[in-house]
Design a protein around this motif. Structure first.
Motif, PDB file in Angstrom:
ATOM      1  N   MET A   1       9.474  42.809   1.075  1.00 36.74           N
ATOM      2  CA  MET A   1       8.758  43.146  -0.182  1.00 36.74           C
ATOM      3  C   MET A   1       7.542  42.270  -0.358  1.00 36.74           C
ATOM      4  O   MET A   1       6.634  42.998  -0.713  1.00 36.74           O
ATOM      5  N   ARG A   3       5.274  41.735   2.107  1.00 37.09           N
ATOM      6  CA  ARG A   3       4.293  42.323   2.782  1.00 37.09           C
ATOM      7  C   ARG A   3       3.725  43.679   1.902  1.00 37.09           C
ATOM      8  O   ARG A   3       2.624  43.846   1.997  1.00 37.09           O
ATOM      9  N   TYR A   4       4.660  44.308   1.173  1.00 43.66           N
ATOM     10  CA  TYR A   4       3.970  45.451   0.328  1.00 43.66           C
ATOM     11  C   TYR A   4       3.047  44.784  -0.555  1.00 43.66           C
ATOM     12  O   TYR A   4       2.040  45.153  -0.806  1.00 43.66           O
ATOM     13  N   ALA A   6       1.277  42.119  -0.344  1.00 41.95           N
ATOM     14  CA  ALA A   6       0.184  41.827   0.529  1.00 41.95           C
ATOM     15  C   ALA A   6      -0.886  43.034   0.355  1.00 41.95           C
ATOM     16  O   ALA A   6      -2.102  43.029   0.238  1.00 41.95           O
ATOM     17  N   ILE A   7      -0.379  44.266   0.763  1.00 39.28           N
ATOM     18  CA  ILE A   7      -1.098  45.443   0.933  1.00 39.28           C
ATOM     19  C   ILE A   7      -1.798  45.799  -0.506  1.00 39.28           C
ATOM     20  O   ILE A   7      -2.781  45.991  -0.365  1.00 39.28           O
ATOM     21  N   LEU A   8      -0.734  45.653  -1.291  1.00 39.28           N
ATOM     22  CA  LEU A   8      -1.220  46.076  -2.696  1.00 39.28           C
ATOM     23  C   LEU A   8      -2.448  44.995  -3.389  1.00 39.28           C
ATOM     24  O   LEU A   8      -3.396  45.354  -3.588  1.00 39.28           O
ATOM     25  N   MET A  11      -5.483  45.720  -1.556  1.00 35.33           N
ATOM     26  CA  MET A  11      -6.034  47.117  -2.049  1.00 35.33           C
ATOM     27  C   MET A  11      -7.051  46.735  -3.263  1.00 35.33           C
ATOM     28  O   MET A  11      -8.290  47.012  -3.541  1.00 35.33           O
ATOM     29  N   ILE A  12      -6.187  45.835  -4.289  1.00 35.70           N
ATOM     30  CA  ILE A  12      -7.063  45.593  -5.376  1.00 35.70           C
ATOM     31  C   ILE A  12      -8.262  44.537  -5.198  1.00 35.70           C
ATOM     32  O   ILE A  12      -9.146  44.998  -5.661  1.00 35.70           O
ATOM     33  N   LEU A  14      -9.979  44.718  -2.554  1.00 33.00           N
ATOM     34  CA  LEU A  14     -11.099  45.432  -1.847  1.00 33.00           C
ATOM     35  C   LEU A  14     -11.796  45.980  -3.124  1.00 33.00           C
ATOM     36  O   LEU A  14     -13.256  46.183  -3.043  1.00 33.00           O
ATOM     37  N   ALA A  15     -11.019  46.620  -4.003  1.00 32.37           N
ATOM     38  CA  ALA A  15     -11.550  47.464  -5.166  1.00 32.37           C
ATOM     39  C   ALA A  15     -12.438  46.585  -5.915  1.00 32.37           C
ATOM     40  O   ALA A  15     -13.449  46.764  -6.286  1.00 32.37           O
ATOM     41  N   THR A  18     -15.772  45.785  -3.890  1.00 37.66           N
ATOM     42  CA  THR A  18     -16.737  46.929  -3.929  1.00 37.66           C
ATOM     43  C   THR A  18     -17.271  47.248  -5.380  1.00 37.66           C
ATOM     44  O   THR A  18     -18.553  47.685  -5.337  1.00 37.66           O
ATOM     45  N   ALA A  19     -16.327  47.109  -6.270  1.00 39.51           N
ATOM     46  CA  ALA A  19     -16.871  47.483  -7.638  1.00 39.51           C
ATOM     47  C   ALA A  19     -18.042  46.725  -7.976  1.00 39.51           C
ATOM     48  O   ALA A  19     -18.999  46.878  -8.409  1.00 39.51           O
ATOM     49  N   SER A  22     -21.044  47.522  -6.606  1.00 38.05           N
ATOM     50  CA  SER A  22     -21.472  48.746  -6.766  1.00 38.05           C
ATOM     51  C   SER A  22     -21.917  48.872  -8.341  1.00 38.05           C
ATOM     52  O   SER A  22     -22.771  49.853  -8.457  1.00 38.05           O
ATOM     53  N   PHE A  23     -21.509  48.004  -9.170  1.00 37.60           N
ATOM     54  CA  PHE A  23     -21.960  48.381 -10.598  1.00 37.60           C
ATOM     55  C   PHE A  23     -23.674  48.327 -10.719  1.00 37.60           C
ATOM     56  O   PHE A  23     -24.280  47.308  -9.900  1.00 37.60           O
TER      57      PHE A  23
ATOM     58  N   PRO B  97     -19.663  53.311  -2.211  1.00 32.90           N
ATOM     59  CA  PRO B  97     -19.186  52.051  -2.579  1.00 32.90           C
ATOM     60  C   PRO B  97     -18.438  52.474  -4.047  1.00 32.90           C
ATOM     61  O   PRO B  97     -17.566  51.886  -4.338  1.00 32.90           O
ATOM     62  N   VAL B  98     -19.139  53.008  -4.673  1.00 33.46           N
ATOM     63  CA  VAL B  98     -18.610  53.533  -6.177  1.00 33.46           C
ATOM     64  C   VAL B  98     -17.559  54.219  -5.888  1.00 33.46           C
ATOM     65  O   VAL B  98     -16.459  53.861  -6.641  1.00 33.46           O
ATOM     66  N   ALA B 101     -14.672  52.102  -4.724  1.00 29.79           N
ATOM     67  CA  ALA B 101     -14.135  50.995  -5.556  1.00 29.79           C
ATOM     68  C   ALA B 101     -13.395  51.952  -6.695  1.00 29.79           C
ATOM     69  O   ALA B 101     -12.068  51.324  -6.938  1.00 29.79           O
ATOM     70  N   LEU B 104      -9.809  53.059  -5.034  1.00 28.69           N
ATOM     71  CA  LEU B 104      -8.918  51.884  -4.723  1.00 28.69           C
ATOM     72  C   LEU B 104      -8.164  51.557  -6.095  1.00 28.69           C
ATOM     73  O   LEU B 104      -7.037  51.235  -6.046  1.00 28.69           O
ATOM     74  N   TRP B 177     -21.435  53.337 -15.316  1.00 28.71           N
ATOM     75  CA  TRP B 177     -20.856  52.500 -13.978  1.00 28.71           C
ATOM     76  C   TRP B 177     -21.519  51.140 -14.243  1.00 28.71           C
ATOM     77  O   TRP B 177     -22.270  50.869 -13.199  1.00 28.71           O
ATOM     78  N   SER B 178     -21.521  50.359 -15.284  1.00 25.90           N
ATOM     79  CA  SER B 178     -22.182  49.270 -15.323  1.00 25.90           C
ATOM     80  C   SER B 178     -21.083  47.981 -15.546  1.00 25.90           C
ATOM     81  O   SER B 178     -21.624  46.719 -15.255  1.00 25.90           O
ATOM     82  N   MET B 183     -14.356  51.298 -15.339  1.00 25.38           N
ATOM     83  CA  MET B 183     -13.508  51.764 -14.217  1.00 25.38           C
ATOM     84  C   MET B 183     -12.124  52.217 -14.795  1.00 25.38           C
ATOM     85  O   MET B 183     -11.298  53.036 -14.459  1.00 25.38           O
ATOM     86  N   LYS B 235      12.380  48.190  -0.047  1.00 29.29           N
ATOM     87  CA  LYS B 235      11.823  48.098   1.321  1.00 29.29           C
ATOM     88  C   LYS B 235      11.750  49.559   1.939  1.00 29.29           C
ATOM     89  O   LYS B 235      10.837  50.006   2.607  1.00 29.29           O
ATOM     90  N   TRP B 308       3.649  47.040  10.567  1.00 33.69           N
ATOM     91  CA  TRP B 308       3.732  45.522  10.401  1.00 33.69           C
ATOM     92  C   TRP B 308       4.829  45.311   9.277  1.00 33.69           C
ATOM     93  O   TRP B 308       5.493  44.185   9.314  1.00 33.69           O
ATOM     94  N   ILE B 309       5.028  46.288   8.479  1.00 32.64           N
ATOM     95  CA  ILE B 309       6.380  46.276   7.591  1.00 32.64           C
ATOM     96  C   ILE B 309       7.801  46.375   8.288  1.00 32.64           C
ATOM     97  O   ILE B 309       8.722  45.808   7.896  1.00 32.64           O
TER      98      ILE B 309
END
Lengths: 602, 316
Positions: A1, A3-4, A6-8, A11-12, A14-15, A18-19, A22-23, B97-98, B101, B104, B177-178, B183, B235, B308-309
């Motif tokens: 679990m 590892r899941y 970790a992936i989540l 993702m967050i 990275l979001a 990038t956010a 990009s603002f 990128p916008v 983001a 994701l 987008w400020s 978001m 899992k 990996w999992i």
């Protein structure tokens, strides 16, 4: 679990990263002076295509270009008449009406502090005229002596195979050059020389610009206020990193220049401070603008908001001062009876045109080459019903191509237009040899797909079918395809629309000259062309309008077109707060609109 | 594992080349001409030729394609035809990128909501909770973006201001987008449909696995139903979600025309539609290349995550 998770988490993370990057940044700092003036904000649906005054033709582009560049003449606030802009005064005009001499303002400066000179006007006008730049409005310069010949010469010079006219000129004027061996650079030198020798645009000295016309042109002074006639900073653009002879011999400026706030140099009330695509354009007061004390605000923000409903929400929140075009939500505004919605009739006509060629694209004879058929089809169209129950905007109905009453002194020959009379229409169609529609091929009605166009076309299809017994099929295409088919004459009837470029009937009437590239209907009438020629040579304004009136009467009687209504813009703004002074020609002076620092918009 | 990654990465240019070729053919035969001027004011033929030459479109399709590929190899995707001076690369680097983001964030939201609904449903099968999660999932799948978007905007940005004028922290921004607040609504809007899929995948997977032998063994050893579910069943039940995530992530990150329009977000989702409308061939090709690359990369990432999992999965 884990590892899941970790992936989540990745993702967050990275979001977030990038956010964060990009603002959209904060607005650039406001100009410090004058402190008591504020920001004028409005919204558009799409970014401008280009801020290059020499090449673009879109209304939304021109609105900003007029803020960035100042022409010799400018429209008065409210659109009534002209006043001197970059020129000190109205020009001296020679008695034969051919030579205009402008004196420029000594105090006028570019935004980099360099004085604005007559050479900058010559440079800007030449660039807009040059075929190299594919300017939408190059033909406007053809009223100037030698301009059309120069244009044709240059266009020929750019061809792989030089046309004989060009070869003749080269042989006579440049005998030392071998036409086969010309390099792009040499072609450009010859072109520049040719311009100087033959085109009637001359910088007499730094502050004197002399323009010689090909023939007296009543509306030339109007053109001097048209954005295509803007000056460009010669000292900036002549830099070789910006403008050079490309492969194929074209002399072009990097388009990039016209969207770069760091490089763009302007002589108008504003400078470009930021252009964030799909977000906003920010323009700030030009610190070197000669009349900056007369400005009512120090910043303009044009936001790009695609959804007009969202624009309205933002307006209601006090975050916008003006919605220039709320046409897409007109129903909603009408239903709400919204107090800040204003309808502004435009100098533009919505009309239908008929293909006048003797043969249809498939080679069959074209019944619409007969004026009786065209008139019969026009007479079935009930304009009042269309504006009341189809568009539901109650636009002013149009009975002439030149919008009635929008050109001071010009009287539209509305009596020549077809009137709604289905009975007479049936009789006329029978007279033409198609009683009850018998013998008529199916009519292809070309439109570009859009709610309003489709609804109008359906209404017209219905009356043509019911009243005249025709078979009508709608051909609804995308805009570009629609334009293509119109150009190729691949239609039987089509919708059309035209906005006036300058305040003169010829901006509409010239379209139906035999040789005009916009004569998609291929209406050919030598008498009509002759009247227009005669009017062009007429110096007395009243007599000239009389001739144009006769020409338009002829056009309406021959009915290659059926005018339907005059375009109307729906705007949202509060006249108590914003002194916008809208007018039919869209000649606004945004820099004069007073915005106080403490207004809600800031 | 390394072999898998390497071979996939080596395939990437081949797949992209095929996609490029197919897109190019469709773009080239598409009716309409990008150089047809908007106001129907056409420059002379020689100038049109010269304009086409500038975009390498004067010597036929294959010349254009070869020049385009040469450019792409150098990282030059050409210039937009409808917006002179705007490079396709800038369109992508500004917008992507916008959209990424937002995509994701939407997926994170979808995973959270979907898992929650799925687990609740599985823990109490046929209960009111289960029905509720099923109904929500159905709504999430069936309602189109423009409806949920409009509702979210009306509620989040409109009604909160109207009913709770003082609770400013609840007032969602009306598009733009400020900052992070921008978001929230679009991420919910974009994440609702995938969350419904995830909920159903988790719910069905769990229902299946909870009745399998190894869970019965775990229960026999004394684990409660809840413990068995979280420690063992989830899992396994999550593997299908993982494979769904690949294409879903690519789709979400490349932007949505509708959501970006409703919330006025300067992403890349609208570019494709506008490019097609304007016949802006260079933008179409550039955007398709980005979309395709994203799809391939995300499928690869999912495969890696799979291995990996669950190390027993052998993909090579």
């Amino acid at each position: 679990m884990l590892r899941y998770l970790a992936i989540l988490g990745a993702m967050i993370g990275l979001a977030v990263i990038t956010a964060y990057f990009s603002f959209i940044d904060e607005l650039p700092a406001l100009p410090e002076e004058p402190e008591n003036r504020g920001t004028f904000r409005f919204a558009v649906v799409n970014d401008p295509g280009s801020l290059d005054p020499g090449t673009t033709s879109a209304l939304v582009d021109f609105r900003l270009i007029k803020c960035l560049y100042q022409t010799l003449m400018v429209n008065q606030w409210g659109g009534e008449g002209l006043e001197p802009g970059a020129a000190l005064d109205f020009p001296d005009v020679s008695e034969d009406g051919l030579v205009y001499t402008f004196t420029l303002r000594e105090e006028a400066k570019w935004s980099d502090g360099t004085p604005v000179t007559a050479a900058d006007f010559v440079y800007g006008w030449r660039r807009a005229l040059l075929p190299d730049n594919a300017s939408d409005y190059a033909a406007l310069f053809f009223v100037i002596e030698g301009a059309q010949d120069f244009f044709d010469f240059r266009a020929g010079l750019l061809e792989d195979e030089l046309p004989t006219e060009v070869l003749d000129v080269l042989k006579a004027e440049y005998p030392n050059d071998d036409p086969e061996e010309l390099t792009g650079e040499r072609k450009w030198e010859i072109t520049a020389d040719r311009f100087e020798q033959t085109v009637g645009i001359k910088a007499v000295d730094d502050l004197t610009l002399q323009v010689t016309l090909a023939q007296p042109t009543a509306y030339f002074i109007e053109l001097c206020a048209f954005p295509t006639f803007s000056p460009l900073p010669k000292h900036v653009l002549e830099d070789e990193s910006l403008t050079w002879v490309r492969g194929g011999g074209m002399m072009r400026t990097r388009d990039f220049y016209f969207r770069n706030p760091d490089r763009l140099v302007t002589n108008g009330p504003y400078v470009l401070s930021e252009w964030r695509e799909k977000v906003r354009i920010v323009m700030d007061q030009n610190p070197h603008y000669w009349a900056k004390d007369q400005m009512g605000n120090r910043r303009i923000i044009e936001e790009t908001i695609q959804d007009v409903s969202l624009q309205l929400l933002r307006y209601q929140e006090g975050e916008l001062d003006w919605i220039p075009d709320a046409g897409r939500i007109k129903q909603k505004l009408v239903e709400l009876d919204y107090e800040f919605a204003h309808s502004q009739p435009n100098a533009g006509t919505y009309y239908y045109q008929f293909n006048c060629r003797p043969e249809l694209p498939n080679g069959a004879p074209n019944p619409m080459s007969d004026v009786k058929v065209r008139r019969a089809m026009s007479m079935c169209i009930n304009r009042q019903e269309i504006v009341e129950s189809v568009t539901r905007m109650n636009e002013p109905i149009a009975r002439s191509l030149v919008p009635e009453g929008q050109i001071p002194g010009y009287i539209s020959p509305v009596e020549s237009a077809t009137e709604y009379d289905p009975e007479a229409a049936k009789a006329l169609l029978a007279e033409a040899g198609y009683p009850g529609g018998a013998g008529m091929p199916p009519i292809e009605l070309l439109i570009n797909s859009d709610g309003t166009h489709t609804n109008i076309a359906l209404a017209i299809k219905r009356v043509w079918e019911e009243q005249l017994g025709l078979t009508v099929s709608l051909v609804a295409t995308e805009f570009k395809v629609y334009l293509d088919r119109r150009k190729q004459g691949n239609f039987m009837a089509s919708r059309a629309g035209w906005f006036g470029d300058y305040i003169d009937p010829t901006t509409w009437l010239d379209m139906y000259r035999e040789s005009d590239s916009n004569n998609d209907a291929k209406y050919i009438n030598p008498a009509y062309d002759a009247l227009l020629e005669q009017a062009a040579a007429e110096l007395d304004p009243e007599a000239r309008f009389e001739l144009l009136n006769q020409a338009e009467a002829m056009l309406l009687a021959d009915a290659p077109i059926c005018p339907i209504y005059n375009y109307t813009t729906i705007m949202v703004f509060d006249p108590e707060k914003i002194d916008l002074r809208p007018n039919a020609w869209n000649n606004l002076r945004l820099e004069l609109i007073p915005i106080s620092e403490d207004s809600a918009s800031d | 594992m390394l072999r898998l990654i390497l071979s996939r990465l080596l395939q990437l240019p081949v797949i992209l080349a095929v996609i490029l070729l197919v897109t190019f053919i469709m773009v080239w035969v598409m009716p309409g001409d990008p150089f047809t001027a908007d106001a129907a004011k056409q420059p002379p033929a020689a100038v049109m030729e010269a304009m086409k030459e500038r975009y390498n479109m004067d010597k036929g399709g294959w010349h254009f394609l070869s020049q385009y590929v040469k450019g792409v190899v150098r990282g030059d995707f050409g210039e937009s035809i409808s917006r002179p001076g705007r490079s396709v690369r800038a369109i992508i680097t500004d917008g992507f990128p916008v959209s990424a983001a937002l995509g994701l964030a939407a997926l994170a939201f979808a995973l959270f909501l979907g898992t929650l609904a799925g687990v609740v449903g599985a823990l109490r099968p046929k209960s009111a909770w289960d029905t509720a999660s099923l109904v929500t999932a159905l709504i999430g799948i069936s309602l189109p973006n423009f409806v949920t978007g409009a509702i979210l905007l009306a509620v989040g940005a409109g009604l909160t201001r109207l009913w709770l004028p003082d609770a400013t922290f609840l007032h969602m921004p009306m598009g733009g987008w400020s900052g992070p607040a921008n978001m929230i609504l679009p991420a919910i809007c974009l994440g609702l449909a995938p969350s419904a899929y995830i909920a159903r995948l988790v719910r069905l997977g769990l229902a299946d696995i909870m009745s399998s032998d190894f869970i019965r063994t775990a229960r026999a050893k004394g684990l409660s139903q809840r413990q068995a579910l979280f420690r063992h069943a989830l899992k396994v039940a999550y593997l299908p979600v993982l494979s769904f995530l690949g294409p879903a992530a690519a789709a979400a990150m490349t932007g949505s025309f509708v959501v970006e329009k409703i919330f006025n977000i300067p992403g890349i989702g609208q570019e494709f539609v506008y490019a097609v409308q304007n016949k802006d061939q260079l933008v179409i090709l550039g955007v398709v290349l980005v979309f395709a690359t994203m799809l391939i990369l995300f499928n690869l990432i999912v495969d890696i995550a799979y291995a990996w999992i669950d190390p027993r999965i052998d993909l090579a």
